[in-house]
Scaffold this motif. Structure first.
Motif, PDB file in Angstrom:
ATOM      1  N   LEU A 102       0.842  -1.193   0.000  1.00 19.48           N
ATOM      2  CA  LEU A 102       0.000   0.000   0.000  1.00 19.48           C
ATOM      3  C   LEU A 102       0.873   1.237   0.000  1.00 19.48           C
ATOM      4  O   LEU A 102       0.574   2.247  -0.654  1.00 19.48           O
ATOM      5  CB  LEU A 102      -0.900  -0.021   1.237  1.00 19.48           C
ATOM      6  CG  LEU A 102      -1.822   1.170   1.467  1.00 19.48           C
ATOM      7  CD1 LEU A 102      -2.946   1.165   0.440  1.00 19.48           C
ATOM      8  CD2 LEU A 102      -2.390   1.132   2.882  1.00 19.48           C
ATOM      9  N   VAL A 103       1.974   1.170   0.765  1.00 15.39           N
ATOM     10  CA  VAL A 103       2.932   2.265   0.907  1.00 15.39           C
ATOM     11  C   VAL A 103       4.318   1.641   0.966  1.00 15.39           C
ATOM     12  O   VAL A 103       4.498   0.579   1.559  1.00 15.39           O
ATOM     13  CB  VAL A 103       2.689   3.058   2.220  1.00 15.39           C
ATOM     14  CG1 VAL A 103       3.813   4.048   2.477  1.00 15.39           C
ATOM     15  CG2 VAL A 103       1.357   3.786   2.196  1.00 15.39           C
ATOM     16  N   TYR A 104       5.309   2.283   0.319  1.00 15.29           N
ATOM     17  CA  TYR A 104       6.694   1.904   0.586  1.00 15.29           C
ATOM     18  C   TYR A 104       7.536   3.164   0.673  1.00 15.29           C
ATOM     19  O   TYR A 104       7.171   4.209   0.148  1.00 15.29           O
ATOM     20  CB  TYR A 104       7.242   0.928  -0.460  1.00 15.29           C
ATOM     21  CG  TYR A 104       7.464   1.490  -1.844  1.00 15.29           C
ATOM     22  CD1 TYR A 104       8.687   2.066  -2.201  1.00 15.29           C
ATOM     23  CD2 TYR A 104       6.471   1.424  -2.819  1.00 15.29           C
ATOM     24  CE1 TYR A 104       8.899   2.569  -3.471  1.00 15.29           C
ATOM     25  CE2 TYR A 104       6.672   1.919  -4.087  1.00 15.29           C
ATOM     26  CZ  TYR A 104       7.893   2.485  -4.417  1.00 15.29           C
ATOM     27  OH  TYR A 104       8.097   2.986  -5.675  1.00 15.29           O
ATOM     28  N   TRP A 105       8.658   3.049   1.389  1.00 12.06           N
ATOM     29  CA  TRP A 105       9.508   4.205   1.623  1.00 12.06           C
ATOM     30  C   TRP A 105      10.934   3.956   1.148  1.00 12.06           C
ATOM     31  O   TRP A 105      11.569   2.971   1.556  1.00 12.06           O
ATOM     32  CB  TRP A 105       9.534   4.563   3.113  1.00 12.06           C
ATOM     33  CG  TRP A 105       8.238   5.100   3.622  1.00 12.06           C
ATOM     34  CD1 TRP A 105       7.631   6.268   3.265  1.00 12.06           C
ATOM     35  CD2 TRP A 105       7.369   4.500   4.586  1.00 12.06           C
ATOM     36  NE1 TRP A 105       6.450   6.439   3.943  1.00 12.06           N
ATOM     37  CE2 TRP A 105       6.265   5.368   4.767  1.00 12.06           C
ATOM     38  CE3 TRP A 105       7.422   3.325   5.327  1.00 12.06           C
ATOM     39  CZ2 TRP A 105       5.230   5.088   5.642  1.00 12.06           C
ATOM     40  CZ3 TRP A 105       6.393   3.034   6.201  1.00 12.06           C
ATOM     41  CH2 TRP A 105       5.306   3.910   6.353  1.00 12.06           C
ATOM     42  N   VAL A 106      11.408   4.826   0.286  1.00 13.82           N
ATOM     43  CA  VAL A 106      12.807   4.858  -0.135  1.00 13.82           C
ATOM     44  C   VAL A 106      13.253   6.310  -0.047  1.00 13.82           C
ATOM     45  O   VAL A 106      12.697   7.150  -0.752  1.00 13.82           O
ATOM     46  CB  VAL A 106      12.987   4.331  -1.574  1.00 13.82           C
ATOM     47  CG1 VAL A 106      14.456   4.443  -1.989  1.00 13.82           C
ATOM     48  CG2 VAL A 106      12.506   2.887  -1.695  1.00 13.82           C
ATOM     49  N   PRO A 107      14.197   6.684   0.816  1.00 10.47           N
ATOM     50  CA  PRO A 107      14.936   5.796   1.723  1.00 10.47           C
ATOM     51  C   PRO A 107      14.078   5.314   2.883  1.00 10.47           C
ATOM     52  O   PRO A 107      12.970   5.802   3.097  1.00 10.47           O
ATOM     53  CB  PRO A 107      16.074   6.704   2.210  1.00 10.47           C
ATOM     54  CG  PRO A 107      15.498   8.085   2.135  1.00 10.47           C
ATOM     55  CD  PRO A 107      14.630   8.089   0.907  1.00 10.47           C
ATOM     56  N   SER A 108      14.629   4.375   3.639  1.00 14.27           N
ATOM     57  CA  SER A 108      13.901   3.791   4.763  1.00 14.27           C
ATOM     58  C   SER A 108      13.670   4.811   5.876  1.00 14.27           C
ATOM     59  O   SER A 108      14.506   5.684   6.111  1.00 14.27           O
ATOM     60  CB  SER A 108      14.691   2.614   5.341  1.00 14.27           C
ATOM     61  OG  SER A 108      14.744   1.541   4.433  1.00 14.27           O
ATOM     62  N   ILE A 109      12.533   4.640   6.562  1.00 20.62           N
ATOM     63  CA  ILE A 109      12.305   5.376   7.810  1.00 20.62           C
ATOM     64  C   ILE A 109      12.428   4.446   9.017  1.00 20.62           C
ATOM     65  O   ILE A 109      12.394   4.899  10.150  1.00 20.62           O
ATOM     66  CB  ILE A 109      10.938   6.079   7.819  1.00 20.62           C
ATOM     67  CG1 ILE A 109       9.783   5.070   7.795  1.00 20.62           C
ATOM     68  CG2 ILE A 109      10.822   7.064   6.660  1.00 20.62           C
ATOM     69  CD1 ILE A 109       8.418   5.697   8.048  1.00 20.62           C
ATOM     70  N   ALA A 110      12.568   3.125   8.764  1.00 25.07           N
ATOM     71  CA  ALA A 110      12.650   2.107   9.828  1.00 25.07           C
ATOM     72  C   ALA A 110      11.389   2.102  10.678  1.00 25.07           C
ATOM     73  O   ALA A 110      11.408   2.431  11.868  1.00 25.07           O
ATOM     74  CB  ALA A 110      13.894   2.283  10.678  1.00 25.07           C
ATOM     75  N   PRO A 111      10.248   1.706  10.115  1.00 24.68           N
ATOM     76  CA  PRO A 111       8.991   1.700  10.872  1.00 24.68           C
ATOM     77  C   PRO A 111       9.049   0.668  11.994  1.00 24.68           C
ATOM     78  O   PRO A 111       9.603  -0.422  11.835  1.00 24.68           O
ATOM     79  CB  PRO A 111       7.953   1.328   9.814  1.00 24.68           C
ATOM     80  CG  PRO A 111       8.715   0.524   8.803  1.00 24.68           C
ATOM     81  CD  PRO A 111      10.084   1.140   8.764  1.00 24.68           C
ATOM     82  N   SER A 112       8.444   1.005  13.142  1.00 24.69           N
ATOM     83  CA  SER A 112       8.608   0.159  14.320  1.00 24.69           C
ATOM     84  C   SER A 112       7.305  -0.253  14.996  1.00 24.69           C
ATOM     85  O   SER A 112       7.311  -1.175  15.809  1.00 24.69           O
ATOM     86  CB  SER A 112       9.502   0.872  15.340  1.00 24.69           C
ATOM     87  OG  SER A 112       9.016   2.176  15.611  1.00 24.69           O
ATOM     88  N   SER A 113       6.203   0.412  14.728  1.00 22.56           N
ATOM     89  CA  SER A 113       4.893  -0.012  15.216  1.00 22.56           C
ATOM     90  C   SER A 113       3.838   0.813  14.499  1.00 22.56           C
ATOM     91  O   SER A 113       4.165   1.745  13.750  1.00 22.56           O
ATOM     92  CB  SER A 113       4.759   0.148  16.738  1.00 22.56           C
ATOM     93  OG  SER A 113       4.527   1.493  17.090  1.00 22.56           O
ATOM     94  N   MET A 114       2.569   0.488  14.758  1.00 24.96           N
ATOM     95  CA  MET A 114       1.512   1.161  13.999  1.00 24.96           C
ATOM     96  C   MET A 114       0.194   1.019  14.744  1.00 24.96           C
ATOM     97  O   MET A 114      -0.069   0.009  15.393  1.00 24.96           O
ATOM     98  CB  MET A 114       1.423   0.517  12.607  1.00 24.96           C
ATOM     99  CG  MET A 114       0.356   1.063  11.692  1.00 24.96           C
ATOM    100  SD  MET A 114       0.609   0.504   9.972  1.00 24.96           S
ATOM    101  CE  MET A 114       0.542  -1.282  10.159  1.00 24.96           C
TER     102      MET A 114
END
Length: 377
Positions: free
Chosen positions: A288-300
């Protein structure tokens, strides 16, 4: 403990949909008007707090990665840790992870913990449960042990989420150097699993009764899933996972679906070398969503409260390397915009949950970690 409040005016940041929704080619509409947020520090000095759960009396259980379970009661961090927590592998990314309350906690008092179990050379993600009496966990018993064992101290996953039918979702990682196992249905590595509250494979799972396929598996092809949330109205289940260098993903999770890792990815290896030459393939789901560069997602968390009416129905994602909380503005399941929050504090955010009053509880990832309450100013 030191309590203080600070008001922050959070500026929204437009993100081109091409960087967050692969099918879109136009710029996302503007995010909602910037929200003035009051940040109240309600506890500090916790060792890398990782997960939190709010008890019926308003107290907050918080895990510390090194293996302690703490409670914040009457607005103060109780000095003595909760006893009865099993030994954890506190090494690398391993440790004590998430905490969740049984849906019938008010009557049975059951608390669930996920953690890294074993030794440096032989370990796995595990889940236990015990009865909480306010000071201790008693009658602690195993609920789930991921197989097979690994010899790395990375990519454990570890988030917990109870579903309306009282089955438990457990998110897992690929063990880092075992990434090909994410496509192997005889292994729990790189999977999301669904189990009963006692730990049996949940009835109706997609691979139930199929030879060579683990019956607890709900979805597969994941790298390191550390965010899980559910829309209570539509029933949509969302998960996010760490990418390698780039390619963090938010996915809509459906039973039996393959989410592609490591066959397809929008990221590259940490050396810069390609992991795959493909980012799409038939039979594998697109994020649905991707991030480049990374944000390092950790919870939601999927926000359902009324304190922040502009956020209702949106996903709020904490980020480590990105030092932010990212709001994903959803409308009928479609990403309309993204907003970057709390970057001014320059802190790594490990977890976020919603309180009953609609405020948010966020944990910072630090050896002197904080528990923060977010509310409108």
């Amino acid at each position: 403990m030191k309590n203080h409040s600070v008001s922050l005016l959070i500026a929204s940041t437009l993100v081109f949909a091409a960087s967050c929704a692969p099918a879109a080619k136009t710029q996302a509409p503007a995010a909602a008007t910037a929200q003035t947020i009051k940040v109240t520090e309600i506890a500090s000095g916790l060792g890398f707090p990782w997960g939190a759960a709010i008890l019926p009396d308003g107290s907050i259980l918080v895990t510390e990665r090194d293996g302690r379970l703490r409670v914040i009661r009457d607005g103060k961090l109780v000095e003595a840790p909760i006893t009865g927590v099993p030994a954890v592998l506190n090494d690398g990314q391993g440790g004590l992870f998430d905490v969740a309350l049984h849906p019938d906690f008010a009557t049975n008092g059951l608390v669930y913990l996920s953690f890294a179990k074993g030794t440096k050379s032989s370990n796995h993600t595990a889940v236990v449960r015990g009865k909480f009496d306010g000071k201790a966990l008693t009658n602690v018993e195993p609920v789930f042990d991921a197989v097979p064992e690994r010899e790395t101290q990375a990519h454990f996953g570890g988030r917990l989420l109870f579903m309306p039918d009282k089955t438990l979702i457990v998110t897992l990682g690929d063990g880092y150097k075992y990434r090909d196992k994410a496509q192997d249905l005889s292994s729990d590595l790189g999977k999301i699993v669904r189990i009963t509250d006692t730990g049996a494979p949940a009835p109706g799972n997609p691979f139930e009764g199929q030879s060579g396929k683990r019956p607890e598996i709900y979805s597969y092809g994941h790298r390191n899933v550390q965010g899980i949330a559910r829309d209570p109205v539509s029933g949509t289940l969302y998960a996010h996972e760490h990418g390698p260098k780039g390619g963090d993903e938010v996915n809509v999770i459906q039973p039996g679906k393959n989410y592609g890792w490591p066959v397809i990815t929008y990221g590259v290896d940490y050396s810069g070398a390609p992991i795959s030459m493909e980012n799409k393939r038939d039979g594998m789901e697109q994020p649905l969503v991707y991030w480049v560069p990374s944000i390092a997602p950790s919870s939601m968390v999927f926000y359902t409260g009324s304190l922040f009416p502009q956020w209702k129905g949106d996903l709020l994602v904490t980020a480590l390397a990105g030092q932010q909380i990212r709001r994903i503005d959803l409308e009928n399941g479609t990403v309309k915009a993204q907003e970057t929050l709390l970057t001014e504090r320059e802190e790594r955010y490990r977890a976020i949950i919603q309180a009953p009053d609609g405020s948010l509880i966020a944990l910072t990832d630090d050896p002197e970690g904080k528990v923060l309450r977010l509310s409108p100013n």
